[in-house]
Design a protein around this motif. Structure first.
Motif, PDB file in Angstrom:
ATOM      1  N   PRO A 147       0.827  -1.220   0.000  1.00 49.20           N
ATOM      2  CA  PRO A 147       0.000   0.000   0.000  1.00 49.20           C
ATOM      3  C   PRO A 147       0.855   1.261   0.000  1.00 49.20           C
ATOM      4  CG  PRO A 147      -0.742  -1.557   1.673  1.00 49.20           C
ATOM      5  CD  PRO A 147       0.573  -2.066   1.170  1.00 49.20           C
ATOM      6  N   VAL A 148       0.403   2.268  -0.712  1.00 43.93           N
ATOM      7  CA  VAL A 148       1.044   3.574  -0.744  1.00 43.93           C
ATOM      8  C   VAL A 148       0.026   4.596  -0.238  1.00 43.93           C
ATOM      9  CG1 VAL A 148       2.173   5.329  -2.154  1.00 43.93           C
ATOM     10  CG2 VAL A 148       2.439   2.907  -2.737  1.00 43.93           C
ATOM     11  N   VAL A 149       0.395   5.346   0.777  1.00 37.64           N
ATOM     12  CA  VAL A 149      -0.529   6.326   1.356  1.00 37.64           C
ATOM     13  C   VAL A 149      -0.514   7.592   0.505  1.00 37.64           C
ATOM     14  CG1 VAL A 149      -1.095   7.716   3.374  1.00 37.64           C
ATOM     15  CG2 VAL A 149      -0.169   5.405   3.669  1.00 37.64           C
ATOM     16  N   LEU A 150      -1.636   7.878  -0.138  1.00 38.81           N
ATOM     17  CA  LEU A 150      -1.774   9.063  -0.970  1.00 38.81           C
ATOM     18  C   LEU A 150      -2.959   9.893  -0.488  1.00 38.81           C
ATOM     19  CD1 LEU A 150      -1.335   7.483  -4.535  1.00 38.81           C
ATOM     20  CD2 LEU A 150       0.425   8.546  -3.109  1.00 38.81           C
ATOM     21  N   VAL A 151      -2.807  11.195  -0.509  1.00 36.63           N
ATOM     22  CA  VAL A 151      -3.917  12.068  -0.147  1.00 36.63           C
ATOM     23  C   VAL A 151      -4.828  12.233  -1.362  1.00 36.63           C
ATOM     24  CG1 VAL A 151      -2.570  13.262   1.608  1.00 36.63           C
ATOM     25  CG2 VAL A 151      -2.648  14.175  -0.718  1.00 36.63           C
ATOM     26  N   ARG A 152      -5.950  12.921  -1.164  1.00 38.22           N
ATOM     27  CA  ARG A 152      -7.010  12.978  -2.165  1.00 38.22           C
ATOM     28  C   ARG A 152      -6.513  13.427  -3.534  1.00 38.22           C
ATOM     29  NH1 ARG A 152     -10.917  17.248  -3.416  1.00 38.22           N
ATOM     30  NH2 ARG A 152     -12.727  16.321  -4.455  1.00 38.22           N
ATOM     31  N   ARG A 153      -5.862  14.578  -3.610  1.00 36.18           N
ATOM     32  CA  ARG A 153      -5.430  15.091  -4.912  1.00 36.18           C
ATOM     33  C   ARG A 153      -4.377  14.196  -5.552  1.00 36.18           C
ATOM     34  NH1 ARG A 153      -9.389  18.804  -6.166  1.00 36.18           N
ATOM     35  NH2 ARG A 153      -9.458  20.488  -4.647  1.00 36.18           N
ATOM     36  N   GLU A 154      -3.536  13.570  -4.751  1.00 30.85           N
ATOM     37  CA  GLU A 154      -2.537  12.656  -5.302  1.00 30.85           C
ATOM     38  C   GLU A 154      -3.209  11.441  -5.923  1.00 30.85           C
ATOM     39  OE1 GLU A 154       0.598  13.986  -1.803  1.00 30.85           O
ATOM     40  OE2 GLU A 154      -0.099  11.907  -1.888  1.00 30.85           O
ATOM     41  N   LEU A 155      -4.238  10.927  -5.268  1.00 33.42           N
ATOM     42  CA  LEU A 155      -4.991   9.810  -5.829  1.00 33.42           C
ATOM     43  C   LEU A 155      -5.664  10.217  -7.137  1.00 33.42           C
ATOM     44  CD1 LEU A 155      -6.605   8.410  -2.567  1.00 33.42           C
ATOM     45  CD2 LEU A 155      -5.212   7.063  -4.145  1.00 33.42           C
ATOM     46  N   MET A 156      -6.245  11.408  -7.160  1.00 27.73           N
ATOM     47  CA  MET A 156      -6.922  11.888  -8.355  1.00 27.73           C
ATOM     48  C   MET A 156      -5.938  12.077  -9.507  1.00 27.73           C
ATOM     49  SD  MET A 156      -9.391  14.601  -6.375  1.00 27.73           S
ATOM     50  CE  MET A 156     -10.203  15.281  -7.817  1.00 27.73           C
ATOM     51  N   LEU A 157      -4.770  12.608  -9.194  1.00 26.73           N
ATOM     52  CA  LEU A 157      -3.739  12.800 -10.219  1.00 26.73           C
ATOM     53  C   LEU A 157      -3.261  11.460 -10.761  1.00 26.73           C
ATOM     54  CD1 LEU A 157      -1.715  14.511 -11.803  1.00 26.73           C
ATOM     55  CD2 LEU A 157      -0.265  14.556  -9.760  1.00 26.73           C
ATOM     56  N   LEU A 158      -3.007  10.507  -9.873  1.00 22.30           N
ATOM     57  CA  LEU A 158      -2.570   9.187 -10.314  1.00 22.30           C
ATOM     58  C   LEU A 158      -3.635   8.521 -11.182  1.00 22.30           C
ATOM     59  CD1 LEU A 158      -0.501   6.923 -10.263  1.00 22.30           C
ATOM     60  CD2 LEU A 158      -1.521   6.124  -8.110  1.00 22.30           C
ATOM     61  N   GLU A 159      -4.895   8.648 -10.788  1.00 22.78           N
ATOM     62  CA  GLU A 159      -5.977   8.058 -11.581  1.00 22.78           C
ATOM     63  C   GLU A 159      -6.017   8.664 -12.979  1.00 22.78           C
ATOM     64  OE1 GLU A 159     -10.835   7.369 -11.453  1.00 22.78           O
ATOM     65  OE2 GLU A 159      -9.798   8.204  -9.715  1.00 22.78           O
ATOM     66  N   ALA A 160      -5.889   9.983 -13.068  1.00 24.54           N
ATOM     67  CA  ALA A 160      -5.921  10.639 -14.375  1.00 24.54           C
ATOM     68  C   ALA A 160      -4.777  10.157 -15.259  1.00 24.54           C
ATOM     69  CB  ALA A 160      -5.855  12.154 -14.193  1.00 24.54           C
ATOM     70  N   LEU A 161      -3.593  10.008 -14.691  1.00 26.59           N
ATOM     71  CA  LEU A 161      -2.439   9.572 -15.471  1.00 26.59           C
ATOM     72  C   LEU A 161      -2.571   8.120 -15.917  1.00 26.59           C
ATOM     73  CD1 LEU A 161       0.355  11.309 -13.374  1.00 26.59           C
ATOM     74  CD2 LEU A 161      -0.230  11.835 -15.753  1.00 26.59           C
ATOM     75  N   ARG A 177      -8.728  17.731 -14.352  1.00 28.83           N
ATOM     76  CA  ARG A 177      -9.129  16.508 -13.671  1.00 28.83           C
ATOM     77  C   ARG A 177      -9.183  16.686 -12.152  1.00 28.83           C
ATOM     78  NH1 ARG A 177      -8.974  15.701 -18.541  1.00 28.83           N
ATOM     79  NH2 ARG A 177      -8.891  13.674 -19.563  1.00 28.83           N
ATOM     80  N   LEU A 178      -8.448  17.667 -11.650  1.00 25.74           N
ATOM     81  CA  LEU A 178      -8.294  17.815 -10.204  1.00 25.74           C
ATOM     82  C   LEU A 178      -9.170  18.895  -9.591  1.00 25.74           C
ATOM     83  CD1 LEU A 178      -4.412  17.579  -9.827  1.00 25.74           C
ATOM     84  CD2 LEU A 178      -6.074  15.738  -9.736  1.00 25.74           C
ATOM     85  N   TYR A 179      -9.552  19.874 -10.385  1.00 30.51           N
ATOM     86  CA  TYR A 179     -10.230  21.037  -9.815  1.00 30.51           C
ATOM     87  C   TYR A 179     -11.487  21.387 -10.607  1.00 30.51           C
ATOM     88  CZ  TYR A 179      -5.675  21.612  -7.592  1.00 30.51           C
ATOM     89  OH  TYR A 179      -4.524  21.394  -6.899  1.00 30.51           O
ATOM     90  N   SER A 180     -12.489  21.886  -9.909  1.00 31.75           N
ATOM     91  CA  SER A 180     -13.703  22.351 -10.563  1.00 31.75           C
ATOM     92  C   SER A 180     -13.537  23.805 -10.975  1.00 31.75           C
ATOM     93  CB  SER A 180     -14.906  22.213  -9.620  1.00 31.75           C
ATOM     94  OG  SER A 180     -14.839  23.178  -8.580  1.00 31.75           O
ATOM     95  N   ILE A 181     -14.525  24.314 -11.700  1.00 29.89           N
ATOM     96  CA  ILE A 181     -14.480  25.688 -12.181  1.00 29.89           C
ATOM     97  C   ILE A 181     -14.363  26.669 -11.019  1.00 29.89           C
ATOM     98  CG2 ILE A 181     -15.829  27.479 -13.344  1.00 29.89           C
ATOM     99  CD1 ILE A 181     -16.981  25.276 -15.132  1.00 29.89           C
TER     100      ILE A 181
END
Length: 231
Positions: A147-161, A177-181
């Motif tokens: 397991p790798v401990v990632l915070v919310r934005r890191e998880l979102m960035l990894l998912e997008a990549l 991918r990470l931020y809304s308007i």
């Protein structure tokens, strides 16, 4: 993942936004067909949640226009019409799924996640890239099975990549991918997230293509990762 919600009922829109945020979806809300056209033209959304009854017309009309124009973005339709004929009409017009109001937020989230898996050709929850695996539902990442401990934005960035499947994503595409308007984004926010991912996954995890953007590194199955980060 970033979702466009086309819904003119404020309580429903707020509830959907809050529910999807719990699963790390970034949600942009528009209330008319015209605004939805503009939003989808400007931003590469991963999915659309589209209400049928809107102030300036039927969401089904917009869906049909999108499909005729070759827009393949997954669309989940919301409606108060529970007749079978109405659901069939929506699906035949290009909807990927259909949900009747009132609905459970957990079901909406699960249906969206299923749409994204199908659009990516996945057979299970896991996204994989070499030695990396990500379960976007459980929000768990592993490297070499650990397991790798990632915070919310890191998880979102990894998912997008990972979902990019080796394609280069520009900084603006990743921010989408990470931020809304409505989010306020600090100028170095993306660089910080990339730095943290490299620190936790190894500097080979994210490759910088100068002047273009970023993509995941090769991460061969038998390789060993370095915890250091390039300067």
């Amino acid at each position: 993942m970033r979702v466009l919600l086309v819904e003119d009922d404020p309580p429903v829109a707020a509830g959907v936004e809050a529910g999807l945020a719990l699963s790390d979806f970034v949600v942009d809300i528009v209330t008319t067909l015209d605004d939805a056209r503009g939003a989808l033209a400007a931003i590469d959304y991963d999915a659309v949640v589209l209400d049928r009854r809107l102030p300036d017309g039927d969401g089904l009309t917009l869906l049909q226009q999108w499909r005729r124009a070759g827009v393949a973005t997954p669309v989940l339709m919301l409606t108060a019409r529970d007749a079978v004929a109405s659901r069939v009409e929506g699906l035949q017009s290009g909807a990927d799924d259909y949900l009747v109001k009132p609905f459970d937020l957990d079901e909406l989230t699960a249906r969206l996640q299923a749409l994204l898996r199908r659009s990516a050709g996945q057979v299970d929850h896991f996204l994989r890239h070499g030695r990396l695996a990500l379960d976007p539902v459980a929000r768990i990442a592993t490297l070499d099975g650990a397991p790798v401990v990632l915070v919310r934005r890191e998880l979102m960035l990894l998912e997008a990549l990972i979902r990019a499947r080796g394609r280069i994503l520009s900084a603006d595409q990743l921010k989408d991918r990470l931020y809304s308007i409505d989010d306020e984004i600090e100028s170095n926010a993306l660089n910080v997230h990339i730095y943290q991912l490299r620190r936790k996954l190894g500097r080979e995890a994210i490759e910088t293509i100068r002047g273009v953007g970023y993509r995941l590194g090769a991460l061969p199955v038998d390789g060993s990762h370095s915890g250091s980060t390039p300067s």
